[in-house]
Design an enzyme around this catalytic site. Structure first.
Site, mmCIF file in Angstrom:
data_model
loop_
_atom_site.group_PDB
_atom_site.id
_atom_site.type_symbol
_atom_site.label_atom_id
_atom_site.label_comp_id
_atom_site.label_asym_id
_atom_site.label_seq_id
_atom_site.Cartn_x
_atom_site.Cartn_y
_atom_site.Cartn_z
ATOM 1 N N ARG A 36 17.023 1.342 -14.167
ATOM 2 C CA ARG A 36 16.657 2.101 -15.375
ATOM 3 C C ARG A 36 17.754 2.047 -16.437
ATOM 4 N NH1 ARG A 36 13.235 6.995 -12.650
ATOM 5 N NH2 ARG A 36 11.242 5.959 -12.901
ATOM 6 N N LYS A 197 -5.051 6.574 -2.017
ATOM 7 C CA LYS A 197 -6.273 7.356 -2.239
ATOM 8 C C LYS A 197 -7.135 6.895 -3.409
ATOM 9 C CE LYS A 197 -4.522 11.636 -0.326
ATOM 10 N NZ LYS A 197 -4.051 12.968 -0.657
ATOM 11 N N GLY A 350 4.788 3.005 -9.239
ATOM 12 C CA GLY A 350 5.930 3.157 -8.361
ATOM 13 C C GLY A 350 6.016 2.262 -7.144
ATOM 14 N N GLY A 373 4.379 7.365 -13.104
ATOM 15 C CA GLY A 373 3.290 8.178 -13.667
ATOM 16 C C GLY A 373 2.873 7.697 -15.045
HETATM 17 P P1 AMP Z 1 -0.107 5.223 -4.071
HETATM 18 O O1 AMP Z 1 1.066 6.117 -4.374
HETATM 19 O O2 AMP Z 1 -1.423 5.871 -4.253
HETATM 20 O O3 AMP Z 1 0.012 3.868 -4.744
HETATM 21 O O4 AMP Z 1 -0.038 4.986 -2.495
HETATM 22 C C1 AMP Z 1 1.032 4.355 -1.881
HETATM 23 C C2 AMP Z 1 1.024 4.704 -0.431
HETATM 24 O O5 AMP Z 1 -0.151 4.262 0.163
HETATM 25 C C3 AMP Z 1 2.152 4.047 0.317
HETATM 26 O O6 AMP Z 1 3.054 5.039 0.738
HETATM 27 C C4 AMP Z 1 1.467 3.385 1.484
HETATM 28 O O7 AMP Z 1 2.126 3.586 2.709
HETATM 29 C C5 AMP Z 1 0.111 4.051 1.519
HETATM 30 N N1 AMP Z 1 -0.901 3.174 2.146
HETATM 31 C C6 AMP Z 1 -1.219 1.916 1.816
HETATM 32 N N2 AMP Z 1 -2.124 1.420 2.657
HETATM 33 C C7 AMP Z 1 -2.394 2.368 3.563
HETATM 34 C C8 AMP Z 1 -3.259 2.438 4.713
HETATM 35 N N3 AMP Z 1 -4.002 1.398 5.092
HETATM 36 N N4 AMP Z 1 -3.271 3.593 5.396
HETATM 37 C C9 AMP Z 1 -2.500 4.627 5.039
HETATM 38 N N5 AMP Z 1 -1.682 4.636 3.977
HETATM 39 C C10 AMP Z 1 -1.631 3.510 3.238
#
Ligand code: AMP
Length: 393
Positions: A36, A197, A350, A373
């Site tokens: 950064r 999610k 991120g 974000g």
């Molecule tokens: P996000 O912040 O929504 O981009 O999510 C990132 C997180 O999703 C990371 O910490 C990953 O470990 C988790 N993730 C990715 N694939 C999976 C999966 N198949 N099952 C559980 N968690 C996951």
């Protein structure tokens, strides 16, 4: 860009107040990643090249509610001084007599870093009086803190209401690439959206749908989609409340003629633990009692083939639990595919940024965003308050 930048204003002999995002990770008082700080250097050196300009920097660090040594910008001042090759004075406060005294003593070419703006709760409240105090320290306001541009705080938004504000080069670059995917991206345009999610990514999926040729969906969120298509997903991550949302989204994509690619094979485990053994399941369906934690080799080939043919690629979110070494390969292979693509490649958000850095591929990507974000909100098609507040061209 529709907003004015540092190139559009005369900075000579001015006190240039620059909001940077120096919210760097620290461990035992040491900076563990200075990305950064280095990302802000083009703007800072440009300001210092303007005859007679004085450079006054402000940033937040961490989430303090009051002054504390743990969140002091002191280590940042030291690192910045090394990178700029000149003295950087840390003002003991960002407002009030202590800050004014340091700024008043500045000579042309001097650099002052004001202490953490979040030592004052008025910062996050976007308090107009506090913004006025900050603004009194400069003649021109520059916002180069893309990572906090989605927050309407005093130093990111309030100041711009008092001092005419322009964008720095980092801000300009982030908006050009992340915002640029909405303005005539070269096609085929492939978006790769992964992560945990559906609920946190649905707004991004929706806003990108009308623009993309192919949407690749991976990571934990893909199981909500696979389930709604009638596949078994075992114990894999799922959001039961979002099955309908996923179904409606797939219908919309079909109508729009957008190709959706989902995982067709998986690496599975018995439990969500770092030491779990990875087992290959050569099928879309995940067996009972197993949880899929990464994409398998067939999925990698399928995704890679589309990525290599793309003229524009946007990637947000990992393909699996890449924090666990046994389940990092899918994300690494996709990072490699993005790096090998000859088109314009943009990585925003991120975890995917952490992944390309972890795999040493950042230099092979056209643009790796510095904002988490903020990039997500920009990709959702939202206006960022820190950008809106800047002067129009
Ligand atoms: P996000 O912040 O929504 O981009 O999510 C990132 C997180 O999703 C990371 O910490 C990953 O470990 C988790 N993730 C990715 N694939 C999976 C999966 N198949 N099952 C559980 N968690 C996951």
């Amino acid at each position: 860009m529709a907003k004015k930048t540092v190139r559009d204003v005369d900075l000579r002999n001015k006190r240039v107040l620059v909001r940077v995002d120096f919210n760097v990770p620290l461990k035992d008082g040491k900076i563990t990643d200075d990305t950064r700080i280095t990302a802000a250097l083009p703007t800072l050196t440009y300001v210092l090249d303007q005859k007679g300009a004085k450079l006054i920097l402000m940033s937040h660090l961490g989430r303090p509610k009051k002054p504390d040594t743990e969140n002091s910008l002191a280590p940042v001042a030291v690192r910045l001084s090394e990178l700029l090759g000149r003295k950087v004075t840390l003002a003991p406060d960002c407002v009030g007599p202590a800050a004014e005294a340091v700024v008043n003593a500045m000579k042309p070419g001097d650099v002052v870093l004001l202490e953490n703006v979040r030592f004052h709760p008025e910062e996050e409240k976007n308090d107009p009086g506090f913004a006025r105090q900050l603004a009194s320290l400069g003649d021109v306001y520059v916002n180069d803190a893309f990572g906090t541009a989605h927050r309407a705080h005093a130093s990111t938004e309030g100041v711009a209401k008092i001092l005419p504000g322009v964008a720095g080069f980092l801000m300009e670059k982030e908006i050009k690439f992340l915002g640029g995917v909405f303005e005539n991206p070269a096609r085929p345009f492939v978006a790769i959206i992964g992560g945990a999610k559906v609920s946190t990514k649905i707004a991004v999926l929706e806003s990108l749908l009308p623009r993309v040729t192919t949407m690749i969906i991976g990571g934990g969120m893909s199981f909500t989609f696979n389930k709604t298509l009638g596949h078994s997903i075992g114990k894999s991550m799922v959001e039961a409340d979002f099955l309908d949302t996923a179904k409606i989204f797939l219908e919309k994509a079909k109508k729009a003629g957008v190709e959706i690619l989902l995982p067709v094979d998986h690496l599975v485990a018995d439990a969500f633990v770092e030491t779990a053994k990875a087992e290959l399941v050569d099928s879309v369906d995940v067996p009972e009692g197993k949880m899929a934690l990464d994409i398998g080799p067939k999925t990698v080939s399928l995704f890679r083939e589309r990525i290599l043919k793309a003229k524009t690629v946007l990637w947000n979110g990992p393909m699996g639990v890449f924090e666990f070494p046994a389940f990092a390969k899918g994300t690494q292979d996709i990072a490699r595919a993005v790096a090998d693509c000859k088109g314009t490649t943009v990585v925003g958000g991120g975890d995917s940024v952490a992944a390309v850095n972890q795999f040493g591929l950042a230099s092979k990507i056209t643009h790796v965003s510095t904002g988490g974000g903020a990039s997500l909100e920009l990709l959702e098609g939202k206006q960022l308050p820190g950008v809106v507040a800047l002067q129009d061209r």
